[in-house]
Motif scaffolding. Sequence first.
Motif, PDB file in Angstrom:
ATOM      1  N   PRO A 319       1.343  -1.018   0.091  1.00 53.07           N
ATOM      2  CA  PRO A 319      -0.147   0.193  -0.233  1.00 53.07           C
ATOM      3  C   PRO A 319       0.655   1.010  -0.070  1.00 53.07           C
ATOM      4  CG  PRO A 319      -0.586  -1.008   2.037  1.00 53.07           C
ATOM      5  CD  PRO A 319       0.554  -1.934   1.163  1.00 53.07           C
ATOM      6  N   ASP A 320       0.194   2.127  -0.984  1.00 54.48           N
ATOM      7  CA  ASP A 320       0.900   3.756  -0.677  1.00 54.48           C
ATOM      8  C   ASP A 320       2.088   3.872   0.419  1.00 54.48           C
ATOM      9  OD1 ASP A 320      -0.594   3.591  -3.098  1.00 54.48           O
ATOM     10  OD2 ASP A 320      -0.598   5.825  -3.347  1.00 54.48           O
ATOM     11  N   HIS A 321       1.102   4.161   1.799  1.00 55.68           N
ATOM     12  CA  HIS A 321       1.883   4.521   2.947  1.00 55.68           C
ATOM     13  C   HIS A 321       2.861   3.698   3.347  1.00 55.68           C
ATOM     14  CE1 HIS A 321      -1.334   1.624   4.318  1.00 55.68           C
ATOM     15  NE2 HIS A 321      -0.963   1.721   5.691  1.00 55.68           N
ATOM     16  N   LEU A 322       2.995   2.462   3.078  1.00 55.40           N
ATOM     17  CA  LEU A 322       3.978   2.221   3.221  1.00 55.40           C
ATOM     18  C   LEU A 322       5.081   1.637   3.040  1.00 55.40           C
ATOM     19  CD1 LEU A 322       1.259  -1.237   5.141  1.00 55.40           C
ATOM     20  CD2 LEU A 322       2.854   0.630   6.001  1.00 55.40           C
ATOM     21  N   GLN A 323       4.824   2.723   1.120  1.00 57.11           N
ATOM     22  CA  GLN A 323       6.499   1.940   0.199  1.00 57.11           C
ATOM     23  C   GLN A 323       7.478   2.653   0.197  1.00 57.11           C
ATOM     24  OE1 GLN A 323       6.044   1.310  -2.446  1.00 57.11           O
ATOM     25  NE2 GLN A 323       4.106   0.892  -2.978  1.00 57.11           N
ATOM     26  N   PRO A 324       8.557   2.273   0.421  1.00 59.50           N
ATOM     27  CA  PRO A 324       9.969   2.546   0.974  1.00 59.50           C
ATOM     28  C   PRO A 324      10.093   4.381   0.513  1.00 59.50           C
ATOM     29  CG  PRO A 324       9.668   0.692  -1.134  1.00 59.50           C
ATOM     30  CD  PRO A 324       8.694   1.057  -0.809  1.00 59.50           C
ATOM     31  N   ILE A 325       9.501   4.766   0.085  1.00 59.31           N
ATOM     32  CA  ILE A 325       9.561   6.475  -0.411  1.00 59.31           C
ATOM     33  C   ILE A 325       8.866   6.881   1.243  1.00 59.31           C
ATOM     34  CG2 ILE A 325       7.211   6.190  -1.233  1.00 59.31           C
ATOM     35  CD1 ILE A 325       8.572   8.821  -3.199  1.00 59.31           C
ATOM     36  N   ALA A 326       7.706   6.198   1.623  1.00 59.99           N
ATOM     37  CA  ALA A 326       7.445   6.637   3.238  1.00 59.99           C
ATOM     38  C   ALA A 326       6.905   8.371   2.888  1.00 59.99           C
ATOM     39  CB  ALA A 326       8.151   5.533   4.556  1.00 59.99           C
ATOM     40  N   HIS A 327       5.591   8.482   3.030  1.00 59.75           N
ATOM     41  CA  HIS A 327       5.654   9.721   4.329  1.00 59.75           C
ATOM     42  C   HIS A 327       5.619  10.185   5.467  1.00 59.75           C
ATOM     43  CE1 HIS A 327       4.090   9.668  -0.276  1.00 59.75           C
ATOM     44  NE2 HIS A 327       3.667   8.626   0.221  1.00 59.75           N
ATOM     45  N   ALA A 328       6.778   8.681   5.956  1.00 60.30           N
ATOM     46  CA  ALA A 328       6.327   8.987   6.913  1.00 60.30           C
ATOM     47  C   ALA A 328       6.963  10.150   8.068  1.00 60.30           C
ATOM     48  CB  ALA A 328       8.143   8.052   7.300  1.00 60.30           C
ATOM     49  N   SER A 329       7.664  10.993   7.558  1.00 63.28           N
ATOM     50  CA  SER A 329       7.379  12.366   8.966  1.00 63.28           C
ATOM     51  C   SER A 329       6.163  12.221   8.851  1.00 63.28           C
ATOM     52  CB  SER A 329       7.623  13.178   7.688  1.00 63.28           C
ATOM     53  OG  SER A 329       7.011  13.402   6.553  1.00 63.28           O
ATOM     54  N   ALA A 330       5.019  12.476   8.062  1.00 64.26           N
ATOM     55  CA  ALA A 330       3.443  12.381   8.625  1.00 64.26           C
ATOM     56  C   ALA A 330       2.806  11.439   8.870  1.00 64.26           C
ATOM     57  CB  ALA A 330       2.380  12.312   7.151  1.00 64.26           C
ATOM     58  N   GLY A 331       3.894  10.647  10.044  1.00 65.14           N
ATOM     59  CA  GLY A 331       3.263   9.528  10.393  1.00 65.14           C
ATOM     60  C   GLY A 331       1.963   8.119   9.897  1.00 65.14           C
ATOM     61  N   ALA A 332       2.693   7.366   9.271  1.00 67.27           N
ATOM     62  CA  ALA A 332       2.060   5.943   8.698  1.00 67.27           C
ATOM     63  C   ALA A 332       0.281   6.314   9.254  1.00 67.27           C
ATOM     64  CB  ALA A 332       2.494   4.588   8.428  1.00 67.27           C
ATOM     65  N   PRO A 333      -0.399   6.427   8.730  1.00 71.81           N
ATOM     66  CA  PRO A 333      -2.022   5.968   9.114  1.00 71.81           C
ATOM     67  C   PRO A 333      -2.974   4.500   9.951  1.00 71.81           C
ATOM     68  CG  PRO A 333      -1.982   6.734   6.971  1.00 71.81           C
ATOM     69  CD  PRO A 333      -0.342   6.440   7.301  1.00 71.81           C
ATOM     70  N   ALA A 334      -3.172   4.456  10.324  1.00 73.81           N
ATOM     71  CA  ALA A 334      -3.476   2.815  10.630  1.00 73.81           C
ATOM     72  C   ALA A 334      -4.395   2.268   9.679  1.00 73.81           C
ATOM     73  CB  ALA A 334      -4.100   2.592  12.161  1.00 73.81           C
ATOM     74  N   LEU A 335      -4.008   1.695   8.529  1.00 74.15           N
ATOM     75  CA  LEU A 335      -5.207   2.033   7.312  1.00 74.15           C
ATOM     76  C   LEU A 335      -5.456  -0.438   7.787  1.00 74.15           C
ATOM     77  CD1 LEU A 335      -3.491   4.049   4.819  1.00 74.15           C
ATOM     78  CD2 LEU A 335      -5.570   4.476   5.873  1.00 74.15           C
ATOM     79  N   PRO A 336      -6.040  -0.320   8.002  1.00 74.71           N
ATOM     80  CA  PRO A 336      -6.368  -2.024   8.524  1.00 74.71           C
ATOM     81  C   PRO A 336      -7.010  -3.094   7.659  1.00 74.71           C
ATOM     82  CG  PRO A 336      -7.600  -0.908  10.141  1.00 74.71           C
ATOM     83  CD  PRO A 336      -6.391   0.391   9.404  1.00 74.71           C
ATOM     84  N   VAL A 337      -7.916  -1.963   7.076  1.00 76.15           N
ATOM     85  CA  VAL A 337      -8.633  -2.975   6.012  1.00 76.15           C
ATOM     86  C   VAL A 337      -7.531  -2.868   4.427  1.00 76.15           C
ATOM     87  CG1 VAL A 337     -10.951  -2.874   4.113  1.00 76.15           C
ATOM     88  CG2 VAL A 337     -10.775  -1.940   6.497  1.00 76.15           C
ATOM     89  N   THR A 338      -7.118  -2.139   4.697  1.00 78.41           N
ATOM     90  CA  THR A 338      -5.832  -1.738   2.876  1.00 78.41           C
ATOM     91  C   THR A 338      -5.009  -2.725   3.683  1.00 78.41           C
ATOM     92  OG1 THR A 338      -6.591   0.979   3.158  1.00 78.41           O
ATOM     93  CG2 THR A 338      -4.235  -0.112   2.130  1.00 78.41           C
ATOM     94  N   GLU A 339      -4.173  -2.870   4.282  1.00 84.05           N
ATOM     95  CA  GLU A 339      -3.582  -3.662   4.897  1.00 84.05           C
ATOM     96  C   GLU A 339      -3.890  -5.309   5.138  1.00 84.05           C
ATOM     97  OE1 GLU A 339      -1.635  -2.280   8.137  1.00 84.05           O
ATOM     98  OE2 GLU A 339      -1.781   0.267   7.561  1.00 84.05           O
ATOM     99  N   HIS A 340      -4.995  -5.068   5.178  1.00 86.43           N
ATOM    100  CA  HIS A 340      -5.062  -6.645   4.712  1.00 86.43           C
ATOM    101  C   HIS A 340      -4.916  -7.438   3.551  1.00 86.43           C
ATOM    102  CE1 HIS A 340      -8.469 -10.498   5.078  1.00 86.43           C
ATOM    103  NE2 HIS A 340      -7.749 -10.542   6.204  1.00 86.43           N
ATOM    104  N   ALA A 341      -5.805  -6.407   2.558  1.00 85.07           N
ATOM    105  CA  ALA A 341      -6.155  -7.087   1.186  1.00 85.07           C
ATOM    106  C   ALA A 341      -4.844  -6.685   1.113  1.00 85.07           C
ATOM    107  CB  ALA A 341      -7.240  -5.317   0.797  1.00 85.07           C
ATOM    108  N   ALA A 342      -3.972  -5.773   0.802  1.00 89.96           N
ATOM    109  CA  ALA A 342      -2.527  -5.948   0.420  1.00 89.96           C
ATOM    110  C   ALA A 342      -2.042  -7.325   1.268  1.00 89.96           C
ATOM    111  CB  ALA A 342      -1.866  -5.215   1.124  1.00 89.96           C
TER     112      ALA A 342
END
Length: 369
Positions: A319-342
């Motif tokens: 998922p986009d929020h876990l890509q290496p390019i990581a917008h980690a500065s903004a803090g990765a949001p919790a997206l449980p359905v998205t992560e489960h699907a991936a």
Amino acid sequence: MTDAVPVPTNDLGRAFQEQRAELEDAALRVLRSGWYVHGPEHRAFEDELAEAVGVRHAIGVASGTDALALALIALTRGLGGEVVTAANAGGYATAAIQRAGATPRYVDVDADTLCLDTDLTLEAIGERTRAVVVTHLYGRLADVERLAAVCQERGVPLVEDVAQSIGAERGGRRAGAFGTVATFSFYPTKNLGAFGDGGAVVTDDGELAGSLRRLRQYGWQDKYVVVQPHGCNSRLDELQAALLRVRLPRVPAWNERRRAIISRYVEAAPAQLLHVLPAHEADHAGHLAVAVAADGQRDRVRDALARAGVATEVHYPVPDHLQPIAHASAGAPALPVTEHAAAHVLSLPCFAQLTDPEIEVVCGALSRL
Ligand SMILES: *Cc1c(COP(=O)(O)O)cnc(C)c1O
């Protein structure tokens, strides 16, 4: 390995053979015309696409990602802010949002449809929101009527990403006719695929259409007169436009065939082990036959299918929020359905020229899982 001929996830050569004479005629017509960019084929294709979608304006561009980026630049004028979108749609919207100088604000998807969750979208819209991008993922129309209502109420433009869902319709309205603006990709594997890259933006808004026409060509008002910032070169060429015109009328029949294939898989697969997302209705363009595997079973299922000669893919593993390019500065949001699907989805072979014996091979392999 069995003796079975492998069933591919796609075979683009077959669609060419299906319309070979017409496609070769169209290509030769362009080559001999001496007009290769923004000529009569391009103009005709824009009109035909607008009519097929049921909107006033279509603007040809060079790719689906350009279509998204130019739509967002036209809407946000490069002034920053946030764009609300899902993180499970392949990263295209994220790339476009960044090009537009804005920041993606991810919200989770609905557990049944895997498309943007409307209630969470409503919660996420705030002062900094400049637009919402909804992807009709895998070909299925999202909850787009409610999203459009929510966006209108909040005064935020809605961008539909129709790259996977051309031809899907609900209540007599087609994908691309619900939002402020909608974007298409004609990448070769899409339901309307070119012989190279291509894309388009559609809208009913005449002012926005004018802005998009300038942005795709250096910000020009007229030749060599630049009136708009952030212009670029993003043109759909005559050759692609002529070839797309040959294919556009076939999209409804091809989509129907794709839906029928997915319905066969729904019947054949053991639902507790592998839940094939249904595509029975016209609100699905049947772009991808995506199935959700039971916990910890995806690799085993993919191996078993591969041994039976059935190719599979994963759309999309990260998922986009876990890509290496990581917008980690903004803090990765919790997206449980998205992560489960991936971690659980896989895609089965699905294209209009898949043969009946090949579909049998896939169904047989599914039923033996
Ligand atoms: C393919 C695709 C795009 C990008 O299209 P390109 O023409 O490859 O740039 C954008 N969004 C979605 C949902 C896609 O599937």
